[in-house]
Design an enzyme around this catalytic site. Structure first.
Site, PDB file in Angstrom:
ATOM      1  N   ASP A  76       0.924  -1.140   0.105  1.00 60.84           N
ATOM      2  CA  ASP A  76       0.169   0.014  -0.080  1.00 60.84           C
ATOM      3  C   ASP A  76       0.824   1.229   0.229  1.00 60.84           C
ATOM      4  OD1 ASP A  76      -2.583   1.622   0.380  1.00 60.84           O
ATOM      5  OD2 ASP A  76      -1.878   1.745   2.346  1.00 60.84           O
ATOM      6  N   ASP A  78      -0.152   4.976   1.111  1.00 57.42           N
ATOM      7  CA  ASP A  78      -0.625   6.034   2.430  1.00 57.42           C
ATOM      8  C   ASP A  78      -0.227   5.207   3.705  1.00 57.42           C
ATOM      9  OD1 ASP A  78      -1.179   8.373   0.815  1.00 57.42           O
ATOM     10  OD2 ASP A  78      -2.636   7.031   0.111  1.00 57.42           O
ATOM     11  N   GLU A  85      -1.095  10.158   4.952  1.00 56.85           N
ATOM     12  CA  GLU A  85      -2.334   9.980   3.951  1.00 56.85           C
ATOM     13  C   GLU A  85      -2.345  11.122   3.078  1.00 56.85           C
ATOM     14  OE1 GLU A  85      -4.507   7.527   4.029  1.00 56.85           O
ATOM     15  OE2 GLU A  85      -3.492   6.193   5.406  1.00 56.85           O
ATOM     16  N   ASN A 236      -8.928  -1.706   4.065  1.00 53.73           N
ATOM     17  CA  ASN A 236      -8.997  -1.832   2.279  1.00 53.73           C
ATOM     18  C   ASN A 236      -7.874  -2.501   1.956  1.00 53.73           C
ATOM     19  OD1 ASN A 236      -7.483   0.603   2.559  1.00 53.73           O
ATOM     20  ND2 ASN A 236      -8.239   1.221   0.723  1.00 53.73           N
TER      21      ASN A 236
END
Length: 277
Positions: A76, A78, A85, A236
């Site tokens: 991922d 961020d 972020e 997520n």
């Protein structure tokens, strides 16, 4: 031969001895820096709790493997590859970071469906000048500790890298060039007349899209699930992490830590080297 890896910013000798005693390890091996391998552990009981109190990361390795056994590392962006972020920092330039950050945090904890969370956050950014994106990249984006060292080692071993993010192509494509990443997938921000539209172009990159991209690459590279490592920090990322044999929760939310193979709460991304030679 099984072993237990203990690592952290500082590993005190009394803590190391107590963990060896708890686990029934036969021998302690220094790995350099603040990392140690405790050989032939007998039990896992009490180790997690002790390490939490001592602020140490641990990993039980029932079967030793080499890093060169892997062919793909997915991550991922961020709060994983980078420390921020991006959408929260864009919002900060508009003076609305608290509102956007609250939605981000709720989504990462799995409380809000991702499409809805992104729609709400982007709507708040509508009308912002696109120059804000470059300011965030130049002034605020920082790589997570150990990121460059990890990526350099992966390249040297011929291991492919995938940056798959529910963030934005403005950032992933710059990081791809800067860090010589092999593949990326992320959302494209809508921009008209140099202003953010508050929407994304095309399909939203959500949890399902992240997982699908990893599967597509894994199959295209003719790799097995056993040859894939995935790093993530938010809810997520879970579907993507489930597609890898080794999943690492990096400074992650509780929902991710519970499901990951290993957790890096205190060390940098290069803590990976202490798990695999």
């Amino acid at each position: 031969m099984s072993y237990l890896v203990i690592q952290g910013p500082e590993v005190e000798t009394p803590d190391l001895k107590e963990i060896a005693k708890l686990s029934g390890a036969s021998r302690i091996e220094g790995l350099g820096g603040n990392a140690f391998r405790l050989h032939e552990y007998k039990t896992q009981d009490g180790v997690a709790q002790y390490c939490a109190r001592a602020k140490l990361d641990f990993a039980f390795m029932p079967q030793p493997r080499k890093l060169s056994d892997f062919g793909l590392v997915a991550m991922d962006m961020d709060s994983t590859l980078i420390t921020i972020e991006c959408i929260d920092e864009i919002a900060d330039l508009q003076g609305i970071k608290p509102q956007v950050a609250a939605i981000t945090a709720s989504a990462m904890r799995g409380e809000i469906e991702y499409h809805e969370s992104l729609r709400r956050r982007l709507a708040l950014l509508a009308g912002m000048d696109e120059a804000a994106l470059q300011r965030v990249y130049d002034e605020r984006l920082r790589l997570s500790p150990g990121a460059e060292r990890m990526l350099e080692r992966l390249r040297s071993l011929g291991i492919k890298t995938l940056l798959v993010s529910s963030g934005f192509t403005f950032f992933t494509e710059r990081l791809k060039e800067r860090l010589s990443l092999d593949y990326t997938l992320s959302n494209t921000l809508g921009i008209e007349n140099h202003k953010l539209t508050g929407k994304v172009l095309g399909r939203i990159v959500d949890a399902k899209a992240k997982a699908a991209k990893l599967r597509e690459l894994r199959d295209g590279l003719r790799l097995s699930r056993d040859q894939v490592i995935a790093f993530g920090d938010g809810a997520n990322d879970l579907a993507m992490m489930a597609e890898a044999s080794v999943s690492i929760a990096y400074h992650a939310k509780p929902v991710v830590r519970e499901k990951a193979t290993y957790c890096f709460d205190y060390v940098g991304l290069d803590g990976l080297f202490n798990l695999y030679d």
